[in-house]
Design an enzyme around this catalytic site. Structure first.
Site, PDB file in Angstrom:
ATOM      1  N   HIS A  46     -70.964 -41.733 -17.705  1.00  0.00           N
ATOM      2  CA  HIS A  46     -71.769 -42.293 -18.794  1.00  0.00           C
ATOM      3  C   HIS A  46     -71.933 -43.799 -18.604  1.00  0.00           C
ATOM      4  O   HIS A  46     -73.000 -44.357 -18.820  1.00  0.00           O
ATOM      5  CB  HIS A  46     -71.099 -42.008 -20.135  1.00  0.00           C
ATOM      6  CG  HIS A  46     -71.711 -42.722 -21.290  1.00  0.00           C
ATOM      7  ND1 HIS A  46     -72.895 -42.323 -21.868  1.00  0.00           N
ATOM      8  CD2 HIS A  46     -71.310 -43.826 -21.973  1.00  0.00           C
ATOM      9  CE1 HIS A  46     -73.201 -43.147 -22.860  1.00  0.00           C
ATOM     10  NE2 HIS A  46     -72.256 -44.058 -22.941  1.00  0.00           N
ATOM     11  N   TYR A 103     -63.606 -34.512 -18.165  1.00  0.00           N
ATOM     12  CA  TYR A 103     -64.250 -33.482 -18.976  1.00  0.00           C
ATOM     13  C   TYR A 103     -65.150 -32.530 -18.178  1.00  0.00           C
ATOM     14  O   TYR A 103     -65.736 -31.616 -18.747  1.00  0.00           O
ATOM     15  CB  TYR A 103     -65.050 -34.105 -20.128  1.00  0.00           C
ATOM     16  CG  TYR A 103     -66.006 -35.221 -19.716  1.00  0.00           C
ATOM     17  CD1 TYR A 103     -67.287 -34.947 -19.251  1.00  0.00           C
ATOM     18  CD2 TYR A 103     -65.608 -36.553 -19.820  1.00  0.00           C
ATOM     19  CE1 TYR A 103     -68.151 -35.966 -18.887  1.00  0.00           C
ATOM     20  CE2 TYR A 103     -66.473 -37.582 -19.461  1.00  0.00           C
ATOM     21  CZ  TYR A 103     -67.740 -37.288 -19.004  1.00  0.00           C
ATOM     22  OH  TYR A 103     -68.602 -38.299 -18.651  1.00  0.00           O
ATOM     23  N   ARG A 163     -77.095 -35.909 -15.989  1.00  0.00           N
ATOM     24  CA  ARG A 163     -76.430 -37.165 -15.639  1.00  0.00           C
ATOM     25  C   ARG A 163     -75.395 -36.876 -14.568  1.00  0.00           C
ATOM     26  O   ARG A 163     -74.335 -36.322 -14.836  1.00  0.00           O
ATOM     27  CB  ARG A 163     -75.757 -37.766 -16.886  1.00  0.00           C
ATOM     28  CG  ARG A 163     -75.331 -39.213 -16.711  1.00  0.00           C
ATOM     29  CD  ARG A 163     -74.355 -39.624 -17.789  1.00  0.00           C
ATOM     30  NE  ARG A 163     -73.030 -39.060 -17.522  1.00  0.00           N
ATOM     31  CZ  ARG A 163     -72.187 -38.629 -18.455  1.00  0.00           C
ATOM     32  NH1 ARG A 163     -72.516 -38.645 -19.725  1.00  0.00           N
ATOM     33  NH2 ARG A 163     -71.003 -38.145 -18.102  1.00  0.00           N
TER      34      ARG A 163
END
Length: 374
Positions: A277, A286, A273
């Site tokens: 998200h 992160y 990805r």
């Protein structure tokens, strides 16, 4: 010292968990992607890439309230959808399968109606397209897919008992989930049921490396969803999810296995990805941009483009024409989304039950009185 009967081993059941278990069946071979397949994959993938990027921009501009991007997953989605026969198969997406819907021929304005918060699940006709509504419940679509697939088994069994020619026309369900969703209990229930009843369903796992902000290695024991298949007596394939041709062939093999009545298959497409998200997510919290570049691997669209040019399957003019068509399509979808407008408020009462309850009618009357007063 006497041994309690409950402590004694049962020889009859020992073989179920031991060496007597039947080996998993080999999946049938599938024809490799043709030149025509590769050109179609590029045409769809570039359209999906541009529409996906545009949708993120629309959210930033206030046109859409939210959107779940799929940047980097175009090959996995488009190629798996092209492996289906949607005259009899059925796709069960999550909230991130724009590529599946586009490859299946779903109207993209009707698809975007969900992200516009105009209609729950999407405006398109699921019965006609064989693409189920968008499923926002994590792993919810796997249960629906297995139920539909088991229904295919029951219908085929009934047709066979009546010596009907429809007995061999077994439809296959494909259900999409991520590595994060694979940790949900619904996935265990779905795979276990499908394994026991040999439901014709393909569990297509897009392992994109992240369950929102949690990396795969911290929430998938062993790091592979495909490895779990053995526990359910389900054969599994792990494939390079950035290689459109490889995904197409792997999914064709899985679908052929299920269609022949041999039961479910897990296909785990290892991809990445590349964006957030969802548009409410900040991946910079992160992971770093350097980590994203390193871990992302080859861009699936550029990888396919290089193959087409390198093998002489397409030329620059043909690919640029496909890119231009994708850009024009994205603009047409934007105009269509802006023209959608609100839905009649009474629909929240009219489309709940076939026969409305007295309480629902009371609520509708109260709502109408308040809205007319306002």
């Amino acid at each position: 010292m006497q041994t309690s009967p409950t402590a004694q081993a049962s020889p009859g059941r020992a073989g179920l968990a031991g060496a007597d278990r039947a080996p998993l069946p080999e999946l049938p071979a599938a024809a490799p992607a043709t030149d025509a397949d590769l050109r179609e994959l590029y045409r769809l993938m570039t359209a999906v890439r541009q529409l996906d990027l545009a949708a993120v921009a629309w959210q930033r501009q206030g046109i859409l309230p939210a959107y779940a991007p799929e940047l980097g997953q175009e090959a996995a989605q488009v190629a798996s959808a092209l492996a289906l026969d949607l005259s009899r198969d059925f796709a069960f997406p999550t909230y991130r399968e724009l590529g599946v819907a586009r490859a299946a021929g779903v109207d993209m304005v009707e698809y975007m109606s969900t992200h516009l918060a105009t209609w729950h699940g999407g405006f398109w006709d699921a019965a006609a397209t064989h693409v189920a509504p968008i499923q926002a419940v994590v792993a919810g679509s796997v249960l629906h897919a297995v139920g539909w697939a088991h229904g295919q088994t029951l219908q085929a069994r009934a047709a066979s008992a009546q010596s009907s020619p429809e007995a061999s026309a077994l439809g296959v369900a494909i259900t999409y989930l991520g590595d994060g969703a694979s940790s949900q209990g619904d996935v265990h229930e779905a795979m276990n049921f499908a394994g026991v009843f040999r439901a014709p369903v393909v569990f297509f796992v897009q392992n994109n490396g992240w369950a929102i902000s949690v990396p795969t290695e911290r929430q998938v024991a062993g790091g592979s969803v495909a490895a779990r298949g053995a526990g359910y007596s389900i054969p599994a394939l792990q494939v390079d999810g950035n290689d459109a041709a490889a995904v197409l062939e792997a999914t064709r093999r899985a679908v052929a296995h299920a269609r022949a009545g041999h039961g479910p298959v897990i296909v785990e497409a290892m991809t990445y990805r590349r964006g957030p998200h969802a548009t409410s997510d900040d991946p910079g919290r992160y992971r770093t941009l350097d980590e994203e570049r390193t871990d992302g691997g080859a861009d699936p669209l550029l990888r396919l483009r290089e193959r087409l040019l390198g093998e002489g399957i397409a030329d620059e003019a043909e690919l640029e024409a496909a890119d231009a068509a994708g850009a024009a399509e994205a603009e047409a979808v934007r105009e269509g989304v802006l023209a959608l407008g609100p839905r009649p408020g009474a629909e929240m009462f009219d489309l709940v039950f076939t026969e409305p309850t007295d309480e629902l009618l009371r609520q509708k009357a109260a709502w109408r009185e308040e809205s007319e007063h306002a």
